[in-house]
Design an enzyme around this catalytic site. Sequence first.
Site, PDB file in Angstrom:
ATOM      1  N   HIS A  38       0.810  -1.216   0.000  1.00  0.00           N
ATOM      2  CA  HIS A  38       0.000   0.000   0.000  1.00  0.00           C
ATOM      3  C   HIS A  38       0.847   1.272   0.000  1.00  0.00           C
ATOM      4  CE1 HIS A  38      -2.753   2.876   2.382  1.00  0.00           C
ATOM      5  NE2 HIS A  38      -3.237   2.808   1.157  1.00  0.00           N
ATOM      6  N   GLU A  58       0.855  -0.498  -4.956  1.00  0.00           N
ATOM      7  CA  GLU A  58      -0.151   0.529  -5.208  1.00  0.00           C
ATOM      8  C   GLU A  58       0.477   1.894  -5.011  1.00  0.00           C
ATOM      9  OE1 GLU A  58      -3.543   3.107  -3.261  1.00  0.00           O
ATOM     10  OE2 GLU A  58      -1.595   2.480  -2.491  1.00  0.00           O
ATOM     11  N   ASP A  60      -0.352   6.305  -5.438  1.00  0.00           N
ATOM     12  CA  ASP A  60      -1.385   7.329  -5.532  1.00  0.00           C
ATOM     13  C   ASP A  60      -0.976   8.375  -6.564  1.00  0.00           C
ATOM     14  OD1 ASP A  60      -3.045   6.529  -3.048  1.00  0.00           O
ATOM     15  OD2 ASP A  60      -1.001   6.686  -2.273  1.00  0.00           O
ATOM     16  N   HIS A  73       0.293  10.782  -1.697  1.00  0.00           N
ATOM     17  CA  HIS A  73      -0.961  10.576  -0.981  1.00  0.00           C
ATOM     18  C   HIS A  73      -1.343  11.788  -0.151  1.00  0.00           C
ATOM     19  CE1 HIS A  73      -3.862   9.039   1.952  1.00  0.00           C
ATOM     20  NE2 HIS A  73      -4.063   8.010   1.150  1.00  0.00           N
ATOM     21  N   GLY A  74      -0.449  12.215   0.725  1.00  0.00           N
ATOM     22  CA  GLY A  74      -0.744  13.328   1.615  1.00  0.00           C
ATOM     23  C   GLY A  74      -1.446  12.876   2.885  1.00  0.00           C
ATOM     24  N   ASP A  78      -2.720   6.003   6.418  1.00  0.00           N
ATOM     25  CA  ASP A  78      -2.716   4.896   7.372  1.00  0.00           C
ATOM     26  C   ASP A  78      -1.772   5.155   8.542  1.00  0.00           C
ATOM     27  OD1 ASP A  78      -4.616   3.446   6.076  1.00  0.00           O
ATOM     28  OD2 ASP A  78      -3.303   1.810   5.452  1.00  0.00           O
ATOM     29  N   ASP A 117      -3.846   4.364  -7.938  1.00  0.00           N
ATOM     30  CA  ASP A 117      -4.976   4.966  -7.231  1.00  0.00           C
ATOM     31  C   ASP A 117      -5.088   6.411  -7.706  1.00  0.00           C
ATOM     32  OD1 ASP A 117      -6.889   5.877  -5.510  1.00  0.00           O
ATOM     33  OD2 ASP A 117      -5.919   5.154  -3.685  1.00  0.00           O
ATOM     34  N   LYS A 119      -6.301   9.955  -8.097  1.00  0.00           N
ATOM     35  CA  LYS A 119      -6.984  10.928  -7.253  1.00  0.00           C
ATOM     36  C   LYS A 119      -7.756  11.932  -8.114  1.00  0.00           C
ATOM     37  CE  LYS A 119      -5.215   9.015  -3.605  1.00  0.00           C
ATOM     38  NZ  LYS A 119      -6.054   8.148  -2.751  1.00  0.00           N
ATOM     39  N   TRP A 256      -8.543  -3.848   1.868  1.00  0.00           N
ATOM     40  CA  TRP A 256      -7.519  -2.932   2.380  1.00  0.00           C
ATOM     41  C   TRP A 256      -8.010  -2.272   3.668  1.00  0.00           C
ATOM     42  CZ3 TRP A 256      -8.645   2.312   2.781  1.00  0.00           C
ATOM     43  CH2 TRP A 256      -9.810   2.742   2.112  1.00  0.00           C
ATOM     44  N   ASP A 259      -3.327  -5.261   7.915  1.00  0.00           N
ATOM     45  CA  ASP A 259      -1.967  -5.270   8.456  1.00  0.00           C
ATOM     46  C   ASP A 259      -1.723  -6.342   9.512  1.00  0.00           C
ATOM     47  OD1 ASP A 259      -1.418  -3.153   6.820  1.00  0.00           O
ATOM     48  OD2 ASP A 259      -1.465  -1.628   8.393  1.00  0.00           O
ATOM     49  N   ASN A 278       0.208  -2.608   4.474  1.00  0.00           N
ATOM     50  CA  ASN A 278       1.432  -1.859   4.746  1.00  0.00           C
ATOM     51  C   ASN A 278       2.578  -2.780   5.143  1.00  0.00           C
ATOM     52  OD1 ASN A 278       0.349   0.995   4.570  1.00  0.00           O
ATOM     53  ND2 ASN A 278      -1.013   0.176   6.137  1.00  0.00           N
TER      54      ASN A 278
END
EC number: 4.6.1.-
Length: 311
Positions: A38, A58, A60, A73-74, A78, A117, A119, A256, A259, A278
Site C-alpha cells: 500500500h 499501489e 497514488d 498521498h498526503g 494509514d 490509485d 486521485k 484494504w 496489516d 502496509n
Amino acid sequence: MYAHLALILGCWTVVLQGAETDVGERADNRRPIWNLAHMVNAVAQIPDFLDLGANALEADVTFKGSVPTYTYHGTPCDFGRDCIRWEYFNVFLKTLREYTTPGNAKYRDGFILFVLDLKTGSLSNDQVRPAGENVAKELLQNYWNNGNNGGRAYVVLSLPDIGHYEFVRGFKEVLKKEGHEDLLEKVGYDFSGPYLPSLPTLDATHEAYKKAGVDGHIWLSDGLTNFSPLGDMARLKEAIKSRDSANGFINKIYYWSVDKVSTTKAALDVGVDGIMTNYPNVLIGVLKESGYNDKYRLATYDDNPWETFKN
C-alpha cells in the site's frame, strides 16, 4: 545391449518425472493471492516493499488540472506511515519499468502488477476524460516504452468515483489512436467509490462499467484505513457472492488496509483475491501456515489477473 536398455529406461524416467511435474502444477487448485503493498509513492520504497514479499504495488496519482503530476498521498493516511513521500509521475513509471522489464539489472520476476490509485476527486467534470488521455500517454511513453520492450506488469486503474467513467473511455481511445490497442490486455479497472454519502451498490458499479465500455478485467476493492475496526465485512461478502455467481461481472476482489495476522486470515477466509497491506511480510507468513498453505498461494506472472478463479 544392457547399456542401450539402461539408456531407454533413463529417458523414460525423465519423461515420467516431467509428466508428474506437469500434472502437479495443473493440480494446484489453490487460490492465487495478490500481495499489494500500500501507498508506495517514492521510488526508494519500491525495492523495500518487494523485499518484504509484495508481488504488487499501489501508488497514488495526483493531478494538476488534468495532468498526472506526482505519486503522492498526503495527510491523513494509514497509521504508522509517512504520508508525504512522493515522486514525479513520469519518473515513477520509468522506475517501475526497470523493475518489470526482463534483462534490466533491477528486474524482479515476482513483481507482476501495480495499482494506480487515481486521485480524480480534484478534477472538474470536463477534466476527467482529458486526465484519462494523459495517464494513457504517460504509461505508453514512460512505462510501456511506446511498445518497445516496456514493462511487463499488469496495471489496474483505480478510480474513486463511478461517475468518472469518461476517464476510462479517454484512456482507451488514446491507446487505440496510437496503434497500441493490444496494451489494453494488460489493463484492468477498479471503480472504488465514492464513499460519501455511501458506497455505490454493485448494480450501480456495473452500470458505470457499461458506460465506460468495460466488459472484463474488473477488480473491486473494499475496506477502510488500518486504524478502523474490521466490521462485519458485509459489503465484501456481498461482492464475493456476486463475483462467484453465474452472472457475476467482477473478476478479482481485494481488501484494504490489512496489516494484522487476524485480519489477513479473516479476509482470506471470506475469499478475497488480494490483500492491500502496509506489511506484505504478514501475508507471506500466513500463506505458510497450516490451513492456509493448502488453500492459497502467492500469485505469479502466469496467473491471469482478469480471470475469475474457479475451484
